[in-house]
Motif scaffolding. Structure first.
Motif, PDB file in Angstrom:
ATOM      1  N   ARG A  24       1.145  -1.556  -0.545  1.00 23.96           N
ATOM      2  CA  ARG A  24      -0.356   0.149  -0.142  1.00 23.96           C
ATOM      3  C   ARG A  24       1.288   1.329  -0.190  1.00 23.96           C
ATOM      4  O   ARG A  24       1.972   1.477   0.395  1.00 23.96           O
ATOM      5  N   GLU A  78       0.740   5.543   0.857  1.00 24.21           N
ATOM      6  CA  GLU A  78      -0.475   6.998   0.963  1.00 24.21           C
ATOM      7  C   GLU A  78       1.028   8.224   0.688  1.00 24.21           C
ATOM      8  O   GLU A  78       1.607   8.170   1.516  1.00 24.21           O
ATOM      9  N   ASP A 117       0.014  12.024   1.193  1.00 26.60           N
ATOM     10  CA  ASP A 117      -1.014  12.605   1.910  1.00 26.60           C
ATOM     11  C   ASP A 117      -0.196  13.993   1.233  1.00 26.60           C
ATOM     12  O   ASP A 117       0.640  14.911   1.325  1.00 26.60           O
ATOM     13  N   THR A 146      -5.748  13.493  -0.175  1.00 23.67           N
ATOM     14  CA  THR A 146      -4.828  11.986  -0.019  1.00 23.67           C
ATOM     15  C   THR A 146      -4.516  10.959  -1.802  1.00 23.67           C
ATOM     16  O   THR A 146      -6.363  10.972  -2.374  1.00 23.67           O
ATOM     17  N   SER A 154      -4.425   7.368  -2.365  1.00 24.21           N
ATOM     18  CA  SER A 154      -4.453   6.023  -1.642  1.00 24.21           C
ATOM     19  C   SER A 154      -4.346   4.793  -3.497  1.00 24.21           C
ATOM     20  O   SER A 154      -4.591   4.922  -3.794  1.00 24.21           O
ATOM     21  N   CYS A 157      -6.522   2.478  -7.522  1.00 25.07           N
ATOM     22  CA  CYS A 157      -5.703   3.790  -6.879  1.00 25.07           C
ATOM     23  C   CYS A 157      -7.225   4.592  -6.657  1.00 25.07           C
ATOM     24  O   CYS A 157      -7.774   5.057  -7.175  1.00 25.07           O
TER      25      CYS A 157
END
Length: 151
Positions: free
Chosen positions: A44, A46, A48, A90, A92, A115
């Protein structure tokens, strides 16, 4: 304050650009490089885009957070807004998803990844867009760099 329709437009543009073939990291397709880097850390990523940080903090994910934060800033500016109008932004990615049934004419190989882009404005409007695509992990000895990359 950003209108919800511009929030939707910005999220859709960010998602489409991120999963496009023109998203590269040092000349290689960024999702493939991110896939390779995250295989050891949980599959994963992530990003920001407001705080400009990435989890995990691999070189490609940090570079992606920096680049796409600028992209978001420019997109919001075109709509007369700024990052101050958002409370969350965000991107992800999840790799290692179960195989998808593909039509017989489908020519792209690889493993599915998802995505998603999530934008939340200061006034509470929330927009989330998701796409599922396929990619292979980046192999440094195999493949060609983008012609746009200049070392």
């Amino acid at each position: 304050m950003i209108a919800k329709r511009w929030l939707k437009h910005t999220a859709a543009g960010l998602l489409d650009s991120f999963v496009s073939r023109n998203n590269d990291f040092i000349g290689y397709w960024a999702p493939g490089v991110l896939y390779t880097e995250t295989r050891a850390t949980g599959m994963r990523v992530e990003l920001d885009l407001l705080r400009v940080v990435a989890q995990p903090g691999t070189p490609a994910s940090v570079a992606a957070a920096q680049y796409w934060s600028g992209y978001l800033r420019d997109a919001l500016h075109r709509h007369g807004s700024g990052v101050d109008d958002l409370q969350t932004a965000t991107v992800s990615l999840a790799f290692g998803l179960p195989p998808l049934p593909l039509p017989s004419y489908y020519m792209c190989g690889g493993e599915p990844f998802s995505c998603s882009v999530r934008l939340v404005s200061r006034c509470g409007d929330s927009v989330e867009r998701e796409a599922v695509r396929s990619c292979l992990p980046h192999l440094s000895h195999d493949g060609r760099r983008s012609t746009r990359y200049r070392a």
